[in-house]
Scaffold this active site. Sequence first.
Site, PDB file in Angstrom:
ATOM      1  N   ASP A 125       0.863  -1.182   0.000  1.00  0.00           N
ATOM      2  CA  ASP A 125       0.000   0.000   0.000  1.00  0.00           C
ATOM      3  C   ASP A 125       0.896   1.228   0.000  1.00  0.00           C
ATOM      4  O   ASP A 125       2.092   1.137   0.296  1.00  0.00           O
ATOM      5  CB  ASP A 125      -0.886  -0.008   1.262  1.00  0.00           C
ATOM      6  CG  ASP A 125      -1.768   1.229   1.336  1.00  0.00           C
ATOM      7  OD1 ASP A 125      -2.327   1.628   0.290  1.00  0.00           O
ATOM      8  OD2 ASP A 125      -1.884   1.822   2.430  1.00  0.00           O
ATOM      9  N   SER A 126       0.302   2.367  -0.305  1.00  0.00           N
ATOM     10  CA  SER A 126       1.056   3.612  -0.259  1.00  0.00           C
ATOM     11  C   SER A 126       1.513   3.931   1.164  1.00  0.00           C
ATOM     12  O   SER A 126       2.430   4.718   1.351  1.00  0.00           O
ATOM     13  CB  SER A 126       0.178   4.744  -0.779  1.00  0.00           C
ATOM     14  OG  SER A 126      -1.026   4.785  -0.039  1.00  0.00           O
ATOM     15  N   CYS A 136      -3.757  -0.948  -2.016  1.00  0.00           N
ATOM     16  CA  CYS A 136      -4.032   0.471  -2.275  1.00  0.00           C
ATOM     17  C   CYS A 136      -5.038   0.615  -3.423  1.00  0.00           C
ATOM     18  O   CYS A 136      -4.825   0.075  -4.511  1.00  0.00           O
ATOM     19  CB  CYS A 136      -2.719   1.146  -2.646  1.00  0.00           C
ATOM     20  SG  CYS A 136      -2.882   2.887  -3.008  1.00  0.00           S
ATOM     21  N   GLU A 153      -5.560   9.273   9.811  1.00  0.00           N
ATOM     22  CA  GLU A 153      -4.157   9.275  10.262  1.00  0.00           C
ATOM     23  C   GLU A 153      -4.003  10.041  11.578  1.00  0.00           C
ATOM     24  O   GLU A 153      -3.091   9.780  12.341  1.00  0.00           O
ATOM     25  CB  GLU A 153      -3.252   9.848   9.174  1.00  0.00           C
ATOM     26  CG  GLU A 153      -3.419   9.040   7.904  1.00  0.00           C
ATOM     27  CD  GLU A 153      -2.159   8.685   7.173  1.00  0.00           C
ATOM     28  OE1 GLU A 153      -1.262   9.523   7.147  1.00  0.00           O
ATOM     29  OE2 GLU A 153      -2.104   7.565   6.619  1.00  0.00           O
ATOM     30  N   CYS A 155     -11.135   3.097  -0.535  1.00  0.00           N
ATOM     31  CA  CYS A 155      -9.834   3.597  -0.052  1.00  0.00           C
ATOM     32  C   CYS A 155      -9.460   2.818   1.194  1.00  0.00           C
ATOM     33  O   CYS A 155     -10.332   2.499   2.020  1.00  0.00           O
ATOM     34  CB  CYS A 155      -9.948   5.091   0.270  1.00  0.00           C
ATOM     35  SG  CYS A 155      -8.445   5.774   1.004  1.00  0.00           S
ATOM     36  N   HIS A 160      -8.133   3.597   3.928  1.00  0.00           N
ATOM     37  CA  HIS A 160      -8.354   4.195   5.242  1.00  0.00           C
ATOM     38  C   HIS A 160      -9.817   4.201   5.685  1.00  0.00           C
ATOM     39  O   HIS A 160     -10.103   4.274   6.871  1.00  0.00           O
ATOM     40  CB  HIS A 160      -7.864   5.645   5.255  1.00  0.00           C
ATOM     41  CG  HIS A 160      -6.387   5.803   5.204  1.00  0.00           C
ATOM     42  ND1 HIS A 160      -5.620   5.298   4.185  1.00  0.00           N
ATOM     43  CD2 HIS A 160      -5.525   6.418   6.060  1.00  0.00           C
ATOM     44  CE1 HIS A 160      -4.355   5.602   4.410  1.00  0.00           C
ATOM     45  NE2 HIS A 160      -4.270   6.279   5.536  1.00  0.00           N
TER      46      HIS A 160
HETATM   47  N1  DGL Z   1      -3.859   3.867   0.002  1.00  0.00           N
HETATM   48  C1  DGL Z   1      -4.571   4.936  -0.683  1.00  0.00           C
HETATM   49  C2  DGL Z   1      -5.810   4.349  -1.369  1.00  0.00           C
HETATM   50  O1  DGL Z   1      -6.358   3.353  -0.961  1.00  0.00           O
HETATM   51  C3  DGL Z   1      -4.945   6.059   0.259  1.00  0.00           C
HETATM   52  C4  DGL Z   1      -3.773   6.893   0.716  1.00  0.00           C
HETATM   53  C5  DGL Z   1      -3.042   7.563  -0.445  1.00  0.00           C
HETATM   54  O2  DGL Z   1      -3.550   8.546  -1.024  1.00  0.00           O
HETATM   55  O3  DGL Z   1      -1.954   7.113  -0.761  1.00  0.00           O
HETATM   56  O4  DGL Z   1      -6.251   4.885  -2.346  1.00  0.00           O
END
Ligand code: DGL
Length: 255
Positions: free
Chosen positions: A7-8, A70, A146, A178, A180
């Site tokens: 993931d990012s 992600c 976050e 997403c 989060h």
């Molecule tokens: N992991 C990203 C997503 O699911 C969210 C956080 C980001 O913008 O990197 O799209």
Amino acid sequence: MKVGVFDSGVGGLTVLRAIKEKFPNLDLYYLGDTARVPYGSKSPETVVRYSLDCAEFLSERSVDVLVVACNTASSYALDVLRNTLPIPVVGVVEPGVKKALSVTKGKVGVIGTSATIRSGAYQRKLRDAGVEVLSRACPLFVPLVEEGLVEGDIAERVVKLYLEEFREGKVDTLILGCTHYPLLKDTIQKFLGNVNVVDSSDAVAEELSLLVEDEGSGKVELFFTDMSQNLNRLIELILGRKLEPEIVSEWVHRA
Ligand code: DGL
């Protein structure tokens, strides 16, 4: 069996958690690209490049399956990853859509980062299946999570700001597109009442049933490309336990 998840950043641990719950014996390797997060505001080319880097890191651990936790990376890089890697690659978009289609009466909402919504990846798949689609980017949700503000007055106000238009029969199902957003699920569900709120992390774990056997030593290794602020607190918030991450900041400079 070994499964790699990237993931990012730290949000993809919601997907790791869902996989761990369903397959406690798998060996899981997680890479969070905290040095380069967010992906949600980057160009498609950059998201693809970063995704290939992450896939390479996990391939070096000889994983049998790669999960792109992600949503932004799944929206832009899935085809490239599938064409590049010799192993199965599972993204979050298809399982999320599949789950939404199994419960909807015909009107589906989808929310995600600006890049995910701009890509149209969810909307295309849903429209192809013949349902009405309403979509919206909710860029404040990631920083809210976050900061640990997943419930209470501020969370409720931001949820109202973005999701007012999804109420009152406009949609019967909402996809949390997403990593989060599952952490805001209770607040979102409370606001939307009867709407089915679909969490793609569970849907991904279900999709894995087709590809893996629950065999292995059950170890979980976490790698992050930077020791970001709040990292340990977020790991504990999402996984419900303390786990020592390994910081691989030198790797991101090499990539
Ligand atoms: N992991 C990203 C997503 O699911 C969210 C956080 C980001 O913008 O990197 O799209």
